[in-house]
Design a protein around this motif. Structure first.
Motif, mmCIF file in Angstrom:
data_model
loop_
_atom_site.group_PDB
_atom_site.id
_atom_site.type_symbol
_atom_site.label_atom_id
_atom_site.label_comp_id
_atom_site.label_asym_id
_atom_site.label_seq_id
_atom_site.Cartn_x
_atom_site.Cartn_y
_atom_site.Cartn_z
ATOM 1 N N GLU A 93 0.832 -1.201 0.000
ATOM 2 C CA GLU A 93 0.000 0.000 0.000
ATOM 3 C C GLU A 93 0.867 1.252 0.000
ATOM 4 O O GLU A 93 0.440 2.300 -0.448
ATOM 5 N N LYS B 94 0.090 -2.642 -6.192
ATOM 6 C CA LYS B 94 0.297 -1.437 -5.394
ATOM 7 C C LYS B 94 -1.078 -0.800 -5.300
ATOM 8 O O LYS B 94 -1.550 -0.187 -6.264
ATOM 9 N N ALA B 95 -1.753 -1.006 -4.180
ATOM 10 C CA ALA B 95 -3.108 -0.484 -4.035
ATOM 11 C C ALA B 95 -3.067 1.012 -3.771
ATOM 12 O O ALA B 95 -2.080 1.529 -3.277
ATOM 13 N N GLY B 96 -4.164 1.678 -4.107
ATOM 14 C CA GLY B 96 -4.236 3.117 -3.910
ATOM 15 C C GLY B 96 -3.803 3.869 -5.141
ATOM 16 O O GLY B 96 -3.078 4.852 -5.049
ATOM 17 N N SER B 97 -4.249 3.429 -6.336
ATOM 18 C CA SER B 97 -3.817 4.089 -7.563
ATOM 19 C C SER B 97 -4.683 5.295 -7.892
ATOM 20 O O SER B 97 -4.243 6.233 -8.524
ATOM 21 N N SER B 98 -5.952 5.297 -7.461
ATOM 22 C CA SER B 98 -6.810 6.462 -7.721
ATOM 23 C C SER B 98 -6.675 7.435 -6.557
ATOM 24 O O SER B 98 -6.153 7.088 -5.512
ATOM 25 N N GLY C 93 -8.628 6.121 -3.866
ATOM 26 C CA GLY C 93 -7.952 4.914 -3.395
ATOM 27 C C GLY C 93 -6.787 5.272 -2.493
ATOM 28 O O GLY C 93 -6.530 4.618 -1.483
ATOM 29 N N ALA D 133 -6.193 4.160 1.212
ATOM 30 C CA ALA D 133 -4.974 3.507 1.693
ATOM 31 C C ALA D 133 -4.396 4.288 2.866
ATOM 32 O O ALA D 133 -3.905 3.713 3.831
#
Lengths: 685, 685
Positions: free
Chosen positions: B218, B244-248, B251, B255
């Motif tokens: 994250e 890899k989370a949280g791209s927007s 998002g 995160a």
């Protein structure tokens, strides 16, 4: 055609029934028995008196009257059996499971044709041959498993491939997808996918019929029929999702070798689905996920709350939804928000995602859902709740299930722990719910659904062209590329504005023509093919003196037959064209001209005839839309006018299917006018 | 840091062990026992003498020496336990499962810090706190289920989120994904995702270590470390996939609220992963599908054979692969092809897809695979084989399993009938194979893997700029936008070509300047801010007379301090710029200027410093690449030169991290030269 007796037969016979359940004729009996068919069930098998406990006849002629006959005998025996049943036993519905017909060879094709003749003559319906059968809440007349839960609230599903239908069902069951009627049309000898859809449309009963239709098709034989009934069903409140396999060139080859039919051009399919309001899917997983979205209550806005007890999936879902244009708005501060936060464990967050921690309880989830339903400014909820495997979490899923029933807003359940709480998830599904095990696949399916426009409301008539006059002109054309006069006549008829132009053979005519058209003008020699190379094109002529001078220059070029005087148009270079796709009709393409269409591939497509709202949506979908609207100092074009011209062209083509290709290039546009400068039309009769 | 004893402890103690397996302290003991940990296992629980059959101590001080301690006690007791174990019992590895640390509040953060100090002082390693634990083939030190098959041939998996790790494991198990070492780093108090990766790199043993690494992150705290070790591992023959989370934007907010840390800019992450050769995934399903692709033999070309007994999935897979740039080439006619066709049932097709019908046998599948392996011009095979549920098909899967082992070419098994032949699929997986239940998800994963480039080989030094000189100039800059002289100096230093320009304060100087630069020139007034509006810019001046005339005109404008004479550059408008992203460094952007970057969003990005091959790959990835190469009559630009300028800029920025923003706009290019006409640089120290 579909006959009522196919759906609710009072009696069924399986011809070629067997005690061996590893054979189709054995398995279909087993499925009918396992799924408690309540009518009279008979078997035909020359060697047995009883098949799996039901009475067996040695010959079809011994049978009583029968509503539905399922044939699982070699192809060569089918015609006789169908004839006997249709003519002597009042059988109105046939399912031929057997292969060895049209898909095999010409002889099989002929046999198929003969069977269809008998069936048609007797006003009966035929599914197959070469199919897995039909399932409805009344009977599971298939030789395959699994038989999914069959209930009127489930999805209707029509498949052009039996094996694929099985695999789609296998993909849907773990998600809790239930079905109403499933049709595997096999070779579609009498009844194709479009015909089944037509029946479902014509016999649609609000509150009774399923509201979700799924299609798997490899060939669209009758696009108009599909368009009409899909649009009609959607306008009645249904949702339709479809896979049209064979979108790539190699895929088309694969589909062809598989079904022996030519695959339709993919751009045309795209345009057709868009016009009909069908959600196009590209795989089984996607189809069953979209279908699961359809089974939830409708999402009427773009704002979602994500409710989760674990951060990661919440973040990934947020990314997927925002990426697709949905909104995960921050929850605004309010007394409700504060009160909710008090009810959650310390460390919880009532932002969006709403995170109520790994230790979150069913009761807390209930409070959160109620706040989202009644207070927070969101249109729906996605609830993520899995388990690390310490203890069962059935109470949470029971609560979720209850809330999904009573809430007005849709709730999308994401229960990822398909191993840890397998039983709890199974119980949740058994209560009639769907589950989305992967949040990102849900996110993509949901945004796809949200981006599908309703069917275009194309009226049967049009205010744009007079069909009779179009036909008159087309009647006089020859095959191949058309002369300028034909193009002018067609454009004038359709009201597609073009630059004014006149041909002059002497100086006085030239001057009059220029004055008539208005300065500035362009002058071109008529006759020589490569005009530019012989200096035969002069731009931007601004006065009578220059017209006289250039006339003499141009008329003096070798091979000159006259001089064309044309309006000097200016503006942005636009593109408008169409190609005719067999059975689909014209696919219209629009966009900015030059490198925008050629290099940047920035083109929008639609199926003729188009509505103004479709044309506007095509224009809006262009990346260069910003430029068309006017960007920085550069003025834009008259977009309403462009849309109107697109619609006019689409109606012109509607009545001129002999036009296989048309390119208006360039079409020059500015803020006050859009004019076709040149065009090419190819006719093939 | 990771300690060897974390991976292969000879002894483990669970502090806070319990007989209640619904509690973490109970479940971790159960997991260790269930998965047959072979070392000495101890428990600490003040109230029990024995926990689940193993000896329990009332206090940590009573313990013998211990390699690995797992703490499942309240946060406030952890520091004492860690101190006692590290200092008195030679414990070198700690896993703190307990929550209530940095993720909760400042007090927790402080506690975390104190524990790390003790751990570091004693040369030990710490995983967590607030994590699910660690699994290796030697011990399952987690409090969650499921514990997947753990074997050295499986994937190494490092997760920044414990719950997400569980859900990813649950997504992988049904596909047959096996694991080697799994690390849930929790709050990463001492050891983060990058540290674990570094350990796996530094201790990589060819033939022993796992070749597949999966990451769920994250936050990337140390991009350089990630880049270095990911590249290194991939260069050693490993494959890495990561979420890899949280791209927007939303998002990222999600995160952040989840982990209390700021999320890195998504474009920088993209550029980092591309540079490292990491396959970026966007969801659990995608990650585990890509991981399954990694578990198959490597695909060394782009040509695949699709072998199927059912048409539909073959067509959908063909579409997905062709759509992603892989090839499903027609099988060329040959005696082998004819001979193969003879061995199949009538109606089979040895085109591609190779369709051997629903009735196809194991023996036939073997013949097809052998032909693909030995004779046909393909680089791999996808085999689709499901079941309508009539009989078991274990023989087919056994054969497939054998062939997968012996064939050189990779075979991707698509066994869609996860319900009908559940046991056969389970048996297939138990033999160590993966399965791709959905062909389209496989197709997309495979094309994603094929499109991932190897790591960029960036050398530590560069032939482009002198770091010391860059630092000298930067040292003299003030915060904010820089004066033209600074920009000129930096560009000259880096060898970024720019238009020649000189300032003149009298007519003679102006004439000399123009002659020095060469005609045509541009003249601009120096002083007034809005030059164009006061008529202070004159283009295309072609002789000395006009220079004199324009000098007087420009010098006469109110506020004029001088006149700038500049080279008149021409060519295509290019764009080159960069922004500095915290911890990542500079993200370089390139493309065509004007509407291409602003409206069409046709931009490529890369992480500084860049290699020439990276710069070329950035340029090639542009949609407007065709225009840059020269399109129709329009000549292109010197692409090698453009690539070199991009690389030069990237090295300049490498030594000037204070430059937070740079825009070279316009950069004009033609076939012989590329020149920066104007640029803006913002410095922030």
């Amino acid at each position: 055609m579909i006959h009522e007796k196919l759906l609710r037969p009072r009696s069924i016979v399986v011809v070629g029934a067997s005690n061996n359940v590893t054979k189709p004729g054995g398995k279909v009996i087993k499925n009918l028995l396992d799924h408690q068919y309540k009518g009279d069930l008979f078997a035909v098998n020359p060697k047995e008196n009883s098949i799996q406990g039901i009475p067996s006849f040695t010959d079809v002629s011994d049978l009583p009257d029968i509503d539905l006959a399922i044939l699982a005998i070699p192809a060569r025996f089918c015609l006789d059996a169908v004839t006997e049943l249709a003519e002597e036993h009042d059988t109105k519905a046939f399912i031929i499971i057997s292969a060895g017909f049209g898909e095999q060879d010409a002889k099989g094709k002929e046999l198929e044709k003969q069977i269809v003749e008998v069936v048609n003559k007797n006003g009966a319906c035929l599914i197959g041959p070469n199919c897995i059968g039909v399932m409805t809440p009344y009977h599971a007349s298939v030789f395959t498993t699994p038989v999914p839960p069959l209930t009127p609230e489930g999805c209707d599903f029509i498949s052009g491939s039996g094996a694929t239908a099985v695999f789609i069902i296998e993909s849907g069951i773990p998600k809790g997808l239930r079905f109403a009627n499933i049709f595997s049309v096999g070779n579609s000898a009498q009844t194709g996918v479009e015909d089944v859809l037509a029946y479902l449309d014509e016999n649609y009963e609000e509150g009774v019929s399923s509201k979700v239709k799924l299609l798997y098709v490899e060939n669209i034989n009758d696009p108009d029929k599909l368009l009409f009934h899909a649009s009609s069903l959607i306008n009645k409140g249904c949702k339709i999702a479809a896979i049209k396999a064979g979108s790539s060139d190699a895929g088309s080859r694969a589909a062809s070798s598989h079904t022996g039919a030519l695959t339709s051009s993919d751009a045309a399919v795209d345009a057709l689905f868009r016009k009909a309001g069908i959600v196009r899917c590209y795989g089984r997983e996607e189809l069953t996920t979209v279908a699961s979205v359809f089974m939830c209550k409708p999402l009427t806005g773009r704002k979602l709350a994500i409710v989760t007890h674990a951060g990661g999936p919440g973040v990934m879902l947020t990314d997927a939804l925002e990426d697709g244009g949905l909104k995960i708005p921050a929850i605004e501060d309010s007394p409700t928000k504060d009160a909710l936060l008090q009810k959650l464990f310390p460390g919880s967050s009532v932002e969006n995602p709403i995170d109520f921690l790994a230790t979150g309880t069913a009761e807390q989830l209930g409070e959160i859902i109620d706040a989202c339903e009644n207070d927070f400014d969101v249109d729906g909820m996605a609830v993520i709740f899995g388990s690390p495997g310490l203890f069962p979490i059935g109470d949470v899923y029971d609560l979720l299930s209850e809330k999904m029933k009573v809430c007005q807003k849709p709730i999308y359940p994401i229960l990822p722990s398909i191993i840890n709480v397998k039983e709890d998830v199974a119980h949740f599904i058994a209560r009639g719910n769907v589950n989305f095990p992967d949040e990102v696949l849900l996110g993509r399916a949901l945004t796809k659904v949200m981006h599908t426009s309703p069917p275009a409301l194309v009226s049967a008539t049009n205010p744009y062209v007079d069909p009779a006059k179009v036909r008159e002109i087309i009647a006089q054309t020859h095959n191949g590329y058309q002369a300028p006069e034909v193009i002018h006549n067609l454009f004038d008829l359709a009201g597609i504005p073009r630059v004014k132009e006149l041909v002059a053979t002497n100086e006085t005519e030239a001057v009059l023509a220029a004055m008539n058209i208005g300065f500035p003008v362009v002058m071109k020699v008529v006759g020589p093919v490569h005009k530019t190379e012989v200096g035969g094109v002069v731009l931007n002529i601004r006065n009578v003196g220059d017209v006289r001078k250039e006339f003499h220059h141009l008329a003096g070029i070798e091979g000159a037959e006259g001089v064309l005087i044309a309006q000097m148009a200016s503006g942005m270079e636009l593109f408008l064209g169409a190609t005719y796709e067999d059975t689909f009709g014209h696919v219209i393409l629009c966009g900015m001209g030059g490198i925008y269409v050629e290099v940047m591939k920035d083109v929008a497509s639609g199926l003729a005839p188009l509505t103004l709202s479709e044309a506007h949506s095509m224009i809006r979908s262009l990346k260069s839309y910003k430029l068309l609207k006017g960007y920085r100092k550069q003025p834009g074009i008259d977009i309403d006018r462009y849309a109107e011209i697109i619609v006019r062209l689409s109606w012109l083509l509607r009545y001129a299917t002999e036009i296989k290709e048309i390119d208006i290039n360039p079409l020059l546009g500015n803020a006050s006018e859009i004019l076709a400068v040149d065009a090419r039309i190819r006719v093939e009769k």
